[in-house]
Design an enzyme around this catalytic site. Structure first.
Site, mmCIF file in Angstrom:
data_model
loop_
_atom_site.group_PDB
_atom_site.id
_atom_site.type_symbol
_atom_site.label_atom_id
_atom_site.label_comp_id
_atom_site.label_asym_id
_atom_site.label_seq_id
_atom_site.Cartn_x
_atom_site.Cartn_y
_atom_site.Cartn_z
ATOM 1 N N GLU A 97 4.810 8.017 2.580
ATOM 2 C CA GLU A 97 4.357 6.740 1.998
ATOM 3 C C GLU A 97 4.714 5.641 3.089
ATOM 4 O O GLU A 97 4.132 4.787 3.270
ATOM 5 C CB GLU A 97 5.696 6.326 0.831
ATOM 6 C CG GLU A 97 5.441 7.170 -0.297
ATOM 7 C CD GLU A 97 4.172 6.744 -1.306
ATOM 8 O OE1 GLU A 97 3.231 6.347 -0.773
ATOM 9 O OE2 GLU A 97 4.215 7.340 -2.360
ATOM 10 N N LYS A 110 5.577 -4.016 1.552
ATOM 11 C CA LYS A 110 5.199 -3.659 0.339
ATOM 12 C C LYS A 110 5.569 -4.923 -0.298
ATOM 13 O O LYS A 110 4.573 -5.587 -1.166
ATOM 14 C CB LYS A 110 6.042 -2.649 -0.422
ATOM 15 C CG LYS A 110 5.862 -2.620 -1.846
ATOM 16 C CD LYS A 110 5.649 -1.054 -2.409
ATOM 17 C CE LYS A 110 5.197 -1.168 -3.820
ATOM 18 N NZ LYS A 110 5.498 0.103 -4.378
ATOM 19 N N HIS A 141 -3.712 8.225 -2.717
ATOM 20 C CA HIS A 141 -3.043 8.642 -3.949
ATOM 21 C C HIS A 141 -4.088 8.946 -5.024
ATOM 22 O O HIS A 141 -4.008 9.509 -6.114
ATOM 23 C CB HIS A 141 -2.511 7.321 -4.538
ATOM 24 C CG HIS A 141 -1.080 7.159 -4.072
ATOM 25 N ND1 HIS A 141 -0.912 6.837 -2.547
ATOM 26 C CD2 HIS A 141 -0.039 7.088 -4.614
ATOM 27 C CE1 HIS A 141 0.566 6.530 -2.405
ATOM 28 N NE2 HIS A 141 1.293 6.961 -3.702
#
Ligand SMILES: NC(=O)c1ccc[n+]([C@@H]2O[C@H](COP(=O)([O-])OP(=O)(O)OC[C@H]3O[C@@H](n4cnc5c(N)ncnc54)[C@H](O)[C@@H]3O)[C@@H](O)[C@H]2O)c1
Ligand SMILES: [Zn+2]
Length: 359
Positions: free
Chosen positions: A181, A223, A244
């Protein structure tokens, strides 16, 4: 200690990152001496680190546990935990503290978002993946037999506490999965971070708290900025779904045999191949990303064959379908994510070859 803020107006919250950061929970709970606090922890994490968390909380904080692993992101686990909240008389003013990896965060967050129509929520992530990604942004949810994360709510935490000391016991495999990630954040938003993974690889593997803290803070900042700009994924936040669309399909089709982060790594390989074949991404950029993922010890191939038709069907049930078309976030270059909704089945089939089992 680093502090990154998620700027969401009156729901803004801080992320405290560093060694011994767990102690900041004590300061947070002092203004609410009578607040009911419920820790929802995965059993493994409760056994390993429960006493350290408990020491940072008032003595009457309650701990509830669930079996570790993705299968606990289920209605069954949720129902069991909610029945315990009822038995203990947990009221509207309470706060639920998620303690564990992304599974604990998603499950406890969904409960916090729905118990009595929503109570307070705090994230104390203990995996690298949850620290760099899952604990920030307020997405919560559980899986159905039909697919991942299909039922959930947006429910922002009021505080995130990332104590890097917890990562000392994290298995290498889970550390690597979390790095996927972090690589995703680098390739969509901050390409210079890509090489930092390699430069710091030994210090990361040694769980050096300073190196981990800095990398986590860099990821949280990326993020937090995306979430602050687009909390409900109307537009920009979709870039976080790079890797994803295919990654979730693999995760589901392999019966959760691979970690989420491992599937995201494989998903990025396939989606970069899709982009390369379309002439969006240069071959050398695709190769560079693949090389970083390989150096970090992430899988390059599926552990067993997965049918292309099944992948296509799984993509269609994912939340990334809009107006009937499967959405992909592909790279048009490092740091340049683009949304593409007109990928033909044949293109996906062809790109899947890059991670084919046993090849
Ligand atoms: N909500 C979001 O925005 C978001 C983002 C990314 C991923 N996710 C979700 O997160 C989940 C994956 O998270 P994960 O990889 O953290 O999985 P996880 O929560 O299952 O944790 C992985 C394993 O590590 C163990 N563990 C956790 N902390 C430990 C520690 N400090 N020491 C030793 N063992 C420890 C757990 O018991 C578990 O066995 C997936 O369900 C994914 O869908 C959610
Ligand atoms: Zn993810």
């Amino acid at each position: 200690m680093d502090v990154v803020r998620v700027e969401l107006g009156d729901r803004a919250y801080p992320i405290h990152i560093g060694s011994s950061a767990v102690n900041s929970l004590r300061e947070w709970s002092v203004p609410f001496p009578r607040r009911q606090l419920v820790v929802i922890a995965d059993q493994t994490v409760a056994d390993l680190h429960g006493p350290r968390l408990a020491a940072a909380l008032p003595p009457d904080a309650v701990t509830l546990t669930f079996p570790a692993g993705e299968t606990s992101k289920s209605f069954t686990a949720m129902e069991r935990l909610c029945e315990q909240l009822a038995t203990r008389g947990i009221e509207r003013g309470a706060a639920i503290i998620a303690f564990g990896g992304g599974v604990a965060g998603d499950l406890a967050g969904f409960i916090a978002g729905t118990w009595l129509r929503g109570v307070g929520f705090v994230q104390v992530p203990t995996t690298f993946l949850a620290a760099v990604d899952a604990s920030v942004g307020g997405k919560t949810g559980i899986n159905l037999h039909a697919g991942k994360n299909l039922v959930g709510v947006f429910h922002q935490p009021e505080l995130v506490v990332i104590d890097t000391d917890f990562l000392a016991t994290l298995p290498d495999r889970d550390l690597r999965a979390g790095l996927a990630e972090s690589v995703k954040h680098a390739v969509i938003r901050q390409p210079d971070l890509l090489d930092r993974h390699l430069a710091d690889i030994a210090r990361i593997a040694a769980r050096d708290p300073q190196t981990l803290g800095e990398l986590i803070a860099a990821n949280c900042a990326i993020k937090a900025a995306v979430v602050a700009a687009d909390e409900r994924e109307a537009d920009l936040r979709m870039i976080l779904n790079h890797g994803h669309t295919i990654g979730h399909a693999f995760e589901h089709l392999l019966g959760y045999e691979l970690r989420h982060g491992e599937c995201v790594a494989l998903g990025m390989l396939v989606e970069n191949e899709l982009a390369r074949r379309r002439g969006l991404l240069k071959s050398n950029d695709a190769a560079r990303i693949a090389a970083v993922l390989a150096r970090l010890g992430l899988p390059q191939r599926l552990p067993r064959a997965v049918g292309a038709a099944d992948v296509l069907a799984a993509c269609r049930i994912d939340k990334k379908v809009r107006a009937g078309a499967v959405n992909f976030v592909l790279l048009a270059g490092l740091g340049q994510p683009v949304r593409v909704a007109d990928i033909a089945d044949a293109e996906i089939e062809a790109a899947l070859a890059i991670v084919a089992a046993g090849g």
